[in-house]
Design a protein around this motif. Sequence first.
Motif, mmCIF file in Angstrom:
data_model
loop_
_atom_site.group_PDB
_atom_site.id
_atom_site.type_symbol
_atom_site.label_atom_id
_atom_site.label_comp_id
_atom_site.label_asym_id
_atom_site.label_seq_id
_atom_site.Cartn_x
_atom_site.Cartn_y
_atom_site.Cartn_z
ATOM 1 N N SER A 45 0.723 -1.333 -0.033
ATOM 2 C CA SER A 45 0.042 -0.105 -0.135
ATOM 3 C C SER A 45 0.929 1.062 -0.127
ATOM 4 O O SER A 45 0.670 2.168 -0.742
ATOM 5 C CB SER A 45 -0.879 0.139 1.241
ATOM 6 N N MET A 60 -2.252 -0.301 -7.113
ATOM 7 C CA MET A 60 -2.154 -0.950 -5.823
ATOM 8 C C MET A 60 -2.537 -2.605 -6.020
ATOM 9 O O MET A 60 -1.740 -3.245 -5.174
ATOM 10 C CB MET A 60 -3.047 -0.182 -4.751
ATOM 11 N N ARG A 116 -3.872 -3.234 6.805
ATOM 12 C CA ARG A 116 -3.139 -2.647 5.760
ATOM 13 C C ARG A 116 -3.130 -1.145 5.767
ATOM 14 O O ARG A 116 -2.590 -0.453 4.951
ATOM 15 C CB ARG A 116 -3.176 -3.461 4.725
ATOM 16 N N VAL A 117 -4.179 -0.723 6.336
ATOM 17 C CA VAL A 117 -4.571 0.933 6.221
ATOM 18 C C VAL A 117 -4.004 1.945 6.693
ATOM 19 O O VAL A 117 -3.741 3.117 6.187
ATOM 20 C CB VAL A 117 -5.966 1.000 6.862
ATOM 21 N N VAL A 120 -2.172 4.468 4.041
ATOM 22 C CA VAL A 120 -3.397 5.209 3.423
ATOM 23 C C VAL A 120 -3.831 6.206 4.473
ATOM 24 O O VAL A 120 -3.997 7.411 3.946
ATOM 25 C CB VAL A 120 -4.571 4.371 3.027
ATOM 26 N N ALA A 146 -9.751 2.412 -1.219
ATOM 27 C CA ALA A 146 -8.383 1.654 -0.936
ATOM 28 C C ALA A 146 -8.853 0.566 -0.341
ATOM 29 O O ALA A 146 -8.187 -0.657 -0.591
ATOM 30 C CB ALA A 146 -7.371 2.325 -0.235
HETATM 31 MG MG MG Z 1 -4.812 -0.033 2.000
#
Ligand code: MG
Length: 335
Positions: A45, A60, A116-117, A120, A146
């Motif tokens: 990411s 991505m 996984r944010v 972002v 995302a």
């Molecule tokens: Mg992400």
Amino acid sequence: MGSPFEGEAHIGRTHLSNYFNQILDPSIKVPFKPYTDDTAMTKQSAISLIENKSFNAQDMVKKFANEYFHNPKRGYGSAIGDIFFNLRRTNYADPYGPASMQFKGLGSYGNGAAMRVAPVALFAYHHCSDGDNHDVTPIVNLVTDASKVTHSNKLGYRGAILQALAIRLALLLDKDDFDTISFANELIQYMTQMEVGDDPDDPIDGGKSFVTKLELVKQYLNSTEEPHIEEIQNKLGVHVSALDSVPTAIYCFLAAQKPLESVPVDCKFHRCIHYAISLGGDTDTIASMAGAIIGAHMGDEVIPNQFLVHCEHSEDIRKIADDLYEASKPTKCER
Ligand code: MG
Ligand code: F2R
Ligand code: MG
Ligand code: MG
């Protein structure tokens, strides 16, 4: 660091303390900790945001898929691999298509978008701040886009939004002193707005609410006694769904602000990670989400170096973090 315990229902206190003592003792040789899907997808990411200086869905997902095909044995969720196979087969033509068709069109409610944010959330916070730190619309929109490439179920992408909003709030906080109840209340306000209009009688997800979970977090924070692990496992949740893990990670961050009877450790960062793992279940993911929040709050200088030397690619990840900061230098946010 949580991966060796993933899926365990009961983790002995002494066993876990020994695990950390060995990591912290440079004279003891312990097995190196390979990263799992959580870090694999967080890395990709970040790299995609760095290379594009913006969110590019096709790029991505290509990066997620390439990382997956390079090493699929990093403990990925059992459904997400199908998305990568379908994306590759269709030459990534529709980055949102395969995810939207999963689970008979319901989409995944797993915690994979939330885990996984962090990049972002950090990118949106820095890049889209536009001098107005009160407007969460840019971060919510970017995180939604995302997340839906793999998690189109509203519980899946809302979990990522909640985790991202917790990271944003943690960045805004006073480092030494903040009110944990106000933190929970602010998140409750955002999630209440998001859940307006949800049908409580929906046969599939009716009544499933992040607000209800955050109210429980507040109840635990207000209590003079530490809740039993079984209480947290059964009510707050320690499972692979976003609903049963993101509020738990937020609770770990907030609970670790004060000394914990079950984790007698002075370093707040260590206490937070240790406590998250002690709850069992989805230990790698809950610890990594709690770690992302406390990292945003306290900065990388609080991470014990002995933790880092045990974690695969920690040097690369530090470099990626610095590059992400550079790539997200503020501009007016477009969407
Ligand atoms: Mg992400
Ligand atoms: N998968 C794991 N851990 C178990 C095995 C790891 C072990 N070490 C090994 O390899 O032997 N961990 C990782 O998965 C979680 C993130 O999952 P993600 O990315 O959300 O995946 P997925 O497949 O989309 O969802 C996970 C599972 O949730 C259930 N599910 C989701 N949506 C559903 C729906 N609409 N209906 C029914 N079930 C749904 C499914 O069982 C999915 O497989 C993290 O813990 C990461 O560490
Ligand atoms: Mg994992
Ligand atoms: Mg996990």
